[in-house]
Scaffold this motif. Sequence first.
Motif, mmCIF file in Angstrom:
data_model
loop_
_atom_site.group_PDB
_atom_site.id
_atom_site.type_symbol
_atom_site.label_atom_id
_atom_site.label_comp_id
_atom_site.label_asym_id
_atom_site.label_seq_id
_atom_site.Cartn_x
_atom_site.Cartn_y
_atom_site.Cartn_z
ATOM 1 N N ASP A 1 -6.167 -1.540 -8.212
ATOM 2 C CA ASP A 1 -5.041 -1.569 -7.277
ATOM 3 C C ASP A 1 -4.901 -0.258 -6.513
ATOM 4 O OD1 ASP A 1 -4.410 -4.123 -7.965
ATOM 5 O OD2 ASP A 1 -2.805 -3.580 -9.360
ATOM 6 N N ARG A 2 -5.448 0.818 -7.072
ATOM 7 C CA ARG A 2 -5.336 2.112 -6.387
ATOM 8 C C ARG A 2 -6.678 2.605 -5.861
ATOM 9 N NH1 ARG A 2 -1.991 6.405 -9.571
ATOM 10 N NH2 ARG A 2 -1.875 7.338 -7.493
ATOM 11 N N GLY B 1 5.088 4.128 3.663
ATOM 12 C CA GLY B 1 5.410 4.796 2.406
ATOM 13 C C GLY B 1 4.266 5.119 1.468
ATOM 14 N N LEU B 2 3.060 4.641 1.750
ATOM 15 C CA LEU B 2 1.931 5.035 0.905
ATOM 16 C C LEU B 2 1.203 6.218 1.543
ATOM 17 C CD1 LEU B 2 0.346 1.613 -0.217
ATOM 18 C CD2 LEU B 2 2.097 2.981 -1.352
ATOM 19 N N ALA C 1 -0.008 1.076 5.938
ATOM 20 C CA ALA C 1 0.470 1.491 4.621
ATOM 21 C C ALA C 1 1.082 2.893 4.702
ATOM 22 C CB ALA C 1 -0.669 1.452 3.608
ATOM 23 N N MET D 1 -8.963 3.738 -0.332
ATOM 24 C CA MET D 1 -9.491 2.507 0.252
ATOM 25 C C MET D 1 -10.851 2.808 0.858
ATOM 26 S SD MET D 1 -6.175 1.182 2.421
ATOM 27 C CE MET D 1 -7.068 -0.283 2.933
ATOM 28 N N ILE E 1 -3.339 6.181 -2.650
ATOM 29 C CA ILE E 1 -4.336 5.160 -2.980
ATOM 30 C C ILE E 1 -5.630 5.474 -2.231
ATOM 31 C CG2 ILE E 1 -2.615 3.339 -3.390
ATOM 32 C CD1 ILE E 1 -3.514 2.157 -0.632
ATOM 33 N N MET F 1 -9.265 0.754 -3.978
ATOM 34 C CA MET F 1 -9.449 -0.588 -3.423
ATOM 35 C C MET F 1 -10.740 -0.702 -2.626
ATOM 36 S SD MET F 1 -5.582 -1.247 -2.008
ATOM 37 C CE MET F 1 -5.947 -2.911 -1.468
ATOM 38 N N ASP F 2 -11.640 -1.523 -3.123
ATOM 39 C CA ASP F 2 -12.793 -1.884 -2.306
ATOM 40 C C ASP F 2 -12.299 -2.733 -1.146
ATOM 41 O OD1 ASP F 2 -15.012 -0.722 -3.538
ATOM 42 O OD2 ASP F 2 -15.101 -2.299 -5.055
ATOM 43 N N THR F 3 -12.668 -2.369 0.061
ATOM 44 C CA THR F 3 -12.278 -3.185 1.214
ATOM 45 C C THR F 3 -13.468 -4.050 1.631
ATOM 46 O OG1 THR F 3 -12.997 -1.533 2.811
ATOM 47 C CG2 THR F 3 -10.713 -1.413 2.086
ATOM 48 N N THR G 1 1.954 7.078 -4.929
ATOM 49 C CA THR G 1 1.771 6.443 -3.617
ATOM 50 C C THR G 1 0.396 6.738 -3.022
ATOM 51 O OG1 THR G 1 2.711 8.273 -2.338
ATOM 52 C CG2 THR G 1 4.255 6.609 -3.156
ATOM 53 N N GLY H 1 -1.022 -3.599 6.304
ATOM 54 C CA GLY H 1 -0.787 -2.347 5.580
ATOM 55 C C GLY H 1 0.642 -2.237 5.088
ATOM 56 N N PRO I 1 -3.521 -5.402 11.784
ATOM 57 C CA PRO I 1 -3.852 -4.683 10.547
ATOM 58 C C PRO I 1 -2.694 -3.825 10.039
ATOM 59 C CG PRO I 1 -5.528 -4.317 12.255
ATOM 60 C CD PRO I 1 -4.358 -4.962 12.914
ATOM 61 N N THR J 1 1.953 -1.946 1.169
ATOM 62 C CA THR J 1 2.932 -0.997 0.630
ATOM 63 C C THR J 1 3.950 -1.717 -0.249
ATOM 64 O OG1 THR J 1 2.701 0.472 2.528
ATOM 65 C CG2 THR J 1 4.709 0.691 1.228
ATOM 66 N N VAL K 1 -5.079 -1.170 8.105
ATOM 67 C CA VAL K 1 -4.265 -1.393 6.909
ATOM 68 C C VAL K 1 -3.814 -0.037 6.350
ATOM 69 C CG1 VAL K 1 -4.277 -2.237 4.527
ATOM 70 C CG2 VAL K 1 -5.295 -3.625 6.341
#
Lengths: 337, 336
Positions: B59-60, B82-83, B78, B35, B33, B62-64, B31, A141, A137, A145, B74
């Motif tokens: 896109d920001r 950087g997110l 992310a 989820m 978001i 986000m339904d998972t 950056t 991720g 996972p 990004t 994830v």
Amino acid sequence: MTAAEAISADNRPFAIRTYAPAQLREALRRMYLIRRFEEGAEDSYMRGLIHGTMHLSIGQEASAMATCMELTDADKITSTHRGHGHCIAKGADVGRMFAEFFGKETGYCHGRGGSMHIADVRTGNLGANGIVGGGLPIAVGAALTAKRLGRDDVTVCFFGDGANNEGAFHEALNMAAVWKLPVVFVCENNRYGMSTPAAYATAVRNIADRAVAYAMPGVTVDGNDFSAVAEAVHIAVARARAGEGPSLVENLTYRWRGHSKSDRNRYRTKEEIEEWMARDPIARFRAELIAHGILDEAGADAIAADAVATVEAGIAFAKDSPSPAVTDVTRYVYAES
Amino acid sequence: MNAMSDAGLRVLSYSEAIREAMAIAMEADPTVILMGEDIGVYGGAFQVTLDLVDRFGKDRVMDTPISELGGAGVAVGAALTGLKPIYEFQFSDFAMLAMEQIVNQAAKLRYMLGGEASVPVVFRLPSGSGTGAAAQHSQSIEAWFGHVPGLKVLQPATPEDAKGMLLAALADPDPVMIFEHKLLYKMKGPVPEGSYHTPIGKALVRRAGTDVTIVAGSIMVHRALEAAEKLAAEGINAEVIDLRSIRPIDHETILASVRKTGRLMVVYEGVKAFGVGAEISAMVAESDAFDYLDAPILRLGAADAPVPYNPDLERAAVPQVDTIEAAARRLARREV
């Protein structure tokens, strides 16, 4: 003859016709470096210089190196508990790797991680992982990004045949496909999850067959054939960079050594091990390079000798490096303000 | 809604305050978001993310898929690259499906990599009992994460803190878990405009007192305050501390209060055994404040049982105003 005809008439192996001679020689050097590094680590362990355990990737060098041919430092990899080869293939310095194994402050993780958490964030290696399937996972991720920030870098997720039966595998591949993320799942199927044969533990014949469940391409290749791996990953990386989503590549390979230092090899025969040693991926790649005039025997020997010298220097660096201060045991738990 | 109070602060609900924090962060930082499961058009199981997908897009926000392990992982990956993801668990109970990524990965990556990596992820976890949702949708498991170095674990009790803690968590370079109480989502209170940070790891004295210290978190702060008002009528002056943060824990605020009152009670919604109360009690017992104690330390936590469905049983399973009041009275009178 058109350019396209010239390419189709070129019967040389994929790697030979795709990469520059200097790149191919560097690939061979890193494969030798992986082999000698693993042997150096094993020897250091026997001498009591390294404690804990480790998982050696001898026999799997083509899988690690050929997979990384298309990757730049901006591209990411997630690695596994058998991750030394991935780290070197991605460009890490073996001195700092040995220093990490020796638990030294100069190691990649300042002695906090050891073999199972070796990482080199600068070259895009997000780290080995002590948890089977832990990186799956995380790789998705990292790919998220890249997509979100509009970058064209890709993430390669190394995992083994054992991890393909973890729930994380299903969740990660499904999400990568749903969101069309730039990730390449590279399964190194070395036939055993510790002692349990993949053929026993996995319901499908090939792990790549599972790709169909995630509507992504899946291909199984001879993981000891450098060109076969390089070609499969080349196609998958191009697909990822083009925004077309993830792929699954299965490299069939074999680890010559046991699972870890506790392994007594009770689940496989000497004959089986010898049969696979005869398919040595380094010897095959070396012969291929010589056959196609990329280098000669003397040149290959010089590359092999260079790997030995680099490993010796790396071990010396690790031995001479300082250990972390015991008072720093809680350092790096949180960011330092 | 959004009425101005005399102090110039608007009144928002706890969930509106959280939503406002997310919107402010997303406006300021591309950056960031969101989820989670059904956080888009559905607005989240508790409507906390309502309409954010219209403002910031799919896109920001986000339904998972229903994949808590993968979804949390994830978010970790992310964050590592950087997110700044805010991952909503639909119920805190579902974090158990993601323990691997929270505990083995997010919490340890910085350390395992010797400080070379950072995982600035925020997990939001609707928590607690009182909704009739029974054993798998009502737990208070925040103490579990208090046992994990590398995590920060917060419990906002008010709309103001809910907003300020989320903004502080987003500014923090390490993984932060915020346990929001489901019964507080509709609670209203004054909330400052704009961006501000509620300091992480700083407890707050919500009611000053001299006779007994009650340390509580989340909804238990309100129950303790109500109990304290009742006790005041009979001359017992309780000090109520809002713990706010389980990890790191604010030792100094608690110790200073115990030195003053000589009596300590810890109230929490998690199961009593091995919980937040044990940690705080032991911390006090190991400190100089031990010498100031005039009575044994009391813990009030949940019954040693899963959260039951029957409303009377459910109520009986966790501390309520009357049980807190009775326990504090016994403590103040040295009847323990």
